[in-house]
Design a protein around this motif. Structure first.
Motif, PDB file in Angstrom:
ATOM      1  N   UNK A 163       0.839  -1.212   0.000  1.00 32.72           N
ATOM      2  CA  UNK A 163       0.000   0.000   0.000  1.00 32.72           C
ATOM      3  C   UNK A 163       0.873   1.261   0.000  1.00 32.72           C
ATOM      4  N   UNK A 164       1.974   1.222   0.741  1.00 31.91           N
ATOM      5  CA  UNK A 164       2.903   2.355   0.791  1.00 31.91           C
ATOM      6  C   UNK A 164       3.502   2.612  -0.591  1.00 31.91           C
ATOM      7  N   UNK A 165       3.866   1.520  -1.285  1.00 28.71           N
ATOM      8  CA  UNK A 165       4.448   1.675  -2.619  1.00 28.71           C
ATOM      9  C   UNK A 165       3.392   2.170  -3.604  1.00 28.71           C
ATOM     10  N   UNK A 166       2.152   1.714  -3.430  1.00 28.55           N
ATOM     11  CA  UNK A 166       1.072   2.198  -4.290  1.00 28.55           C
ATOM     12  C   UNK A 166       0.854   3.703  -4.062  1.00 28.55           C
ATOM     13  N   UNK A 167       0.865   4.124  -2.790  1.00 30.51           N
ATOM     14  CA  UNK A 167       0.680   5.547  -2.477  1.00 30.51           C
ATOM     15  C   UNK A 167       1.823   6.397  -3.041  1.00 30.51           C
ATOM     16  N   UNK A 168       3.003   5.807  -3.180  1.00 29.63           N
ATOM     17  CA  UNK A 168       4.164   6.562  -3.687  1.00 29.63           C
ATOM     18  C   UNK A 168       4.271   6.497  -5.204  1.00 29.63           C
ATOM     19  N   UNK A 169       3.397   5.704  -5.840  1.00 30.80           N
ATOM     20  CA  UNK A 169       3.595   5.402  -7.263  1.00 30.80           C
ATOM     21  C   UNK A 169       3.477   6.645  -8.152  1.00 30.80           C
ATOM     22  N   UNK A 170       2.663   7.625  -7.723  1.00 29.76           N
ATOM     23  CA  UNK A 170       2.505   8.830  -8.540  1.00 29.76           C
ATOM     24  C   UNK A 170       3.841   9.585  -8.650  1.00 29.76           C
ATOM     25  N   UNK A 171       4.564   9.653  -7.524  1.00 31.36           N
ATOM     26  CA  UNK A 171       5.873  10.337  -7.528  1.00 31.36           C
ATOM     27  C   UNK A 171       6.886   9.640  -8.429  1.00 31.36           C
ATOM     28  N   UNK A 172       6.718   8.332  -8.563  1.00 29.33           N
ATOM     29  CA  UNK A 172       7.726   7.544  -9.287  1.00 29.33           C
ATOM     30  C   UNK A 172       7.262   7.150 -10.685  1.00 29.33           C
ATOM     31  N   UNK A 173       6.069   7.578 -11.073  1.00 27.32           N
ATOM     32  CA  UNK A 173       5.539   7.199 -12.379  1.00 27.32           C
ATOM     33  C   UNK A 173       5.313   5.704 -12.483  1.00 27.32           C
ATOM     34  N   UNK A 174       4.623   5.148 -11.504  1.00 27.07           N
ATOM     35  CA  UNK A 174       4.291   3.717 -11.520  1.00 27.07           C
ATOM     36  C   UNK A 174       4.865   2.996 -10.308  1.00 27.07           C
ATOM     37  N   UNK A 175       4.057   2.070  -9.764  1.00 24.58           N
ATOM     38  CA  UNK A 175       4.476   1.358  -8.551  1.00 24.58           C
ATOM     39  C   UNK A 175       5.743   0.548  -8.776  1.00 24.58           C
ATOM     40  N   UNK A 176       5.899   0.043 -10.022  1.00 27.90           N
ATOM     41  CA  UNK A 176       7.064  -0.806 -10.297  1.00 27.90           C
ATOM     42  C   UNK A 176       8.375  -0.030 -10.153  1.00 27.90           C
ATOM     43  N   UNK A 177       8.313   1.316 -10.197  1.00 22.52           N
ATOM     44  CA  UNK A 177       9.529   2.129 -10.051  1.00 22.52           C
ATOM     45  C   UNK A 177       9.822   2.517  -8.604  1.00 22.52           C
ATOM     46  N   UNK A 178       8.886   2.238  -7.696  1.00 22.41           N
ATOM     47  CA  UNK A 178       9.091   2.607  -6.291  1.00 22.41           C
ATOM     48  C   UNK A 178      10.032   1.586  -5.663  1.00 22.41           C
ATOM     49  N   UNK A 179      11.112   2.042  -5.006  1.00 20.02           N
ATOM     50  CA  UNK A 179      12.004   1.074  -4.361  1.00 20.02           C
ATOM     51  C   UNK A 179      11.216   0.161  -3.418  1.00 20.02           C
ATOM     52  N   UNK A 180      11.688  -1.060  -3.245  1.00 20.52           N
ATOM     53  CA  UNK A 180      10.983  -2.004  -2.376  1.00 20.52           C
ATOM     54  C   UNK A 180      11.439  -1.853  -0.929  1.00 20.52           C
ATOM     55  N   UNK A 181      12.523  -1.119  -0.725  1.00 18.00           N
ATOM     56  CA  UNK A 181      13.068  -1.008   0.632  1.00 18.00           C
ATOM     57  C   UNK A 181      13.332   0.443   1.019  1.00 18.00           C
ATOM     58  N   UNK A 182      13.620   0.622   2.301  1.00 17.42           N
ATOM     59  CA  UNK A 182      13.961   1.951   2.820  1.00 17.42           C
ATOM     60  C   UNK A 182      14.822   1.781   4.064  1.00 17.42           C
ATOM     61  N   UNK A 183      15.561   2.821   4.388  1.00 18.18           N
ATOM     62  CA  UNK A 183      16.253   2.871   5.683  1.00 18.18           C
ATOM     63  C   UNK A 183      15.468   3.851   6.543  1.00 18.18           C
ATOM     64  N   UNK A 184      15.050   3.407   7.717  1.00 13.96           N
ATOM     65  CA  UNK A 184      14.212   4.252   8.578  1.00 13.96           C
ATOM     66  C   UNK A 184      14.680   4.217  10.022  1.00 13.96           C
ATOM     67  N   UNK A 185      14.532   5.337  10.707  1.00  9.62           N
ATOM     68  CA  UNK A 185      14.647   5.312  12.164  1.00  9.62           C
ATOM     69  C   UNK A 185      13.617   4.311  12.678  1.00  9.62           C
ATOM     70  N   UNK A 186      13.890   3.696  13.815  1.00 17.88           N
ATOM     71  CA  UNK A 186      12.940   2.740  14.370  1.00 17.88           C
ATOM     72  C   UNK A 186      11.888   3.393  15.245  1.00 17.88           C
TER      73      UNK A 186
END
Ligand code: GLP
Length: 244
Positions: A163-186
């Motif tokens: 769902x997070x990748x779907x929500x970001x898909x507009x910024x990346x021009x498609x969900x397939x372009x959204x990275x699958x991972x991230x580095x985050x504070x816990x």
């Protein structure tokens, strides 16, 4: 607190940040801020830039740590959180470059663990975050702590929810372009902040805000852990608070 609209709420949050910075300036101390990306904090940053330009608010005594960055991610890329922070805040204020910290999306896999420990240590060496601001994702994530995150988790590499990748898909021009991972504070990193402000605007956040504020505390909705914190304030507009 619930405000009429996002603009008014954002001014209140900017006011708290500015007051913290000035209080620290009076004592000749650094203000250590935890910052967030996404649409939610944009108006807060706008107001801070305005205060810098019109009221002379200085950021010379400010050190920042951003919550997260996609992985892998080139900082020069249009979608990087480095670009976001530069465009929305850092390019327009007098913060010292060496005082800006954002998780590094260019690391080799085997460098990530050390980087994350160092990120935690740097925050701790400064006496912790004075204030952490947060948005909330529709999965209930804070930073990129997706469902299943442990309450004591530290900075680490995580896998993004669909769902997070779907929500970001507009910024990346498609969900397939959204990275699958991230580095985050816990969640644990965020929890150690002296003050936490979670902001949410718009009707599309109303159902996750209801869960976060009133739902059972569980890793299924990581933001529910904030119910256990005495130093957290939810700052909402009417629409985000509509189901409370
Ligand atoms: C991303 C960020 C979060 C942010 C969330 C909500 O996932 N990593 O920190 O809270 O998006 O974004 P928005 O503010 O655009 O609704």
């Amino acid at each position: 607190s619930v405000y009429e609209n996002a603009q008014i709420a954002s001014l209140k949050v900017a006011d708290r940040i500015a007051n913290l910075i000035k209080r620290k300036q009076d004592r000749e101390e650094m203000a250590v801020l935890g910052l967030a990306t996404g649409a939610t904090p944009v108006q807060v940053y706008e107001e801070l830039v305005r205060r810098h330009k019109e009221d002379g608010l200085s950021f010379q005594n400010v050190i920042t740590f951003n919550l997260d960055e996609y992985y892998p991610m080139n900082p020069e890329s249009r979608q990087s959180y480095v670009t976001f922070m530069n465009e929305n805040l850092f390019d327009h204020i007098d913060i010292k470059k060496e005082n800006i910290h954002i998780p590094d999306g260019t690391l080799e896999k085997e460098e990530i663990a050390d980087f994350c420990i160092d990120y935690e240590n740097q925050i701790e060496a400064l006496g912790g975050l004075d204030l952490q601001i947060l948005g909330i994702g529709r999965t209930g994530h804070i930073g990129f702590n997706e469902p299943g995150s442990a309450p004591n988790s530290g900075t680490r590499l995580v896998t993004l929810d669909d769902l997070t990748r779907r929500d970001a898909s507009r910024d990346f021009g498609g969900k397939e372009n959204v990275p699958t991972k991230a580095i985050t504070m816990g969640i644990g990193t965020i929890f150690k902040a002296k003050e936490i402000i979670l902001m949410a605007w718009n009707r599309k956040k109303a159902s996750i805000i209801k869960k976060a504020v009133e739902g059972e505390i569980s890793g299924e909705v990581p933001a529910t852990y904030l119910q256990l914190s005495d130093n957290t304030e939810f700052v909402l507009d009417h629409d985000a608070a509509a189901e409370l």
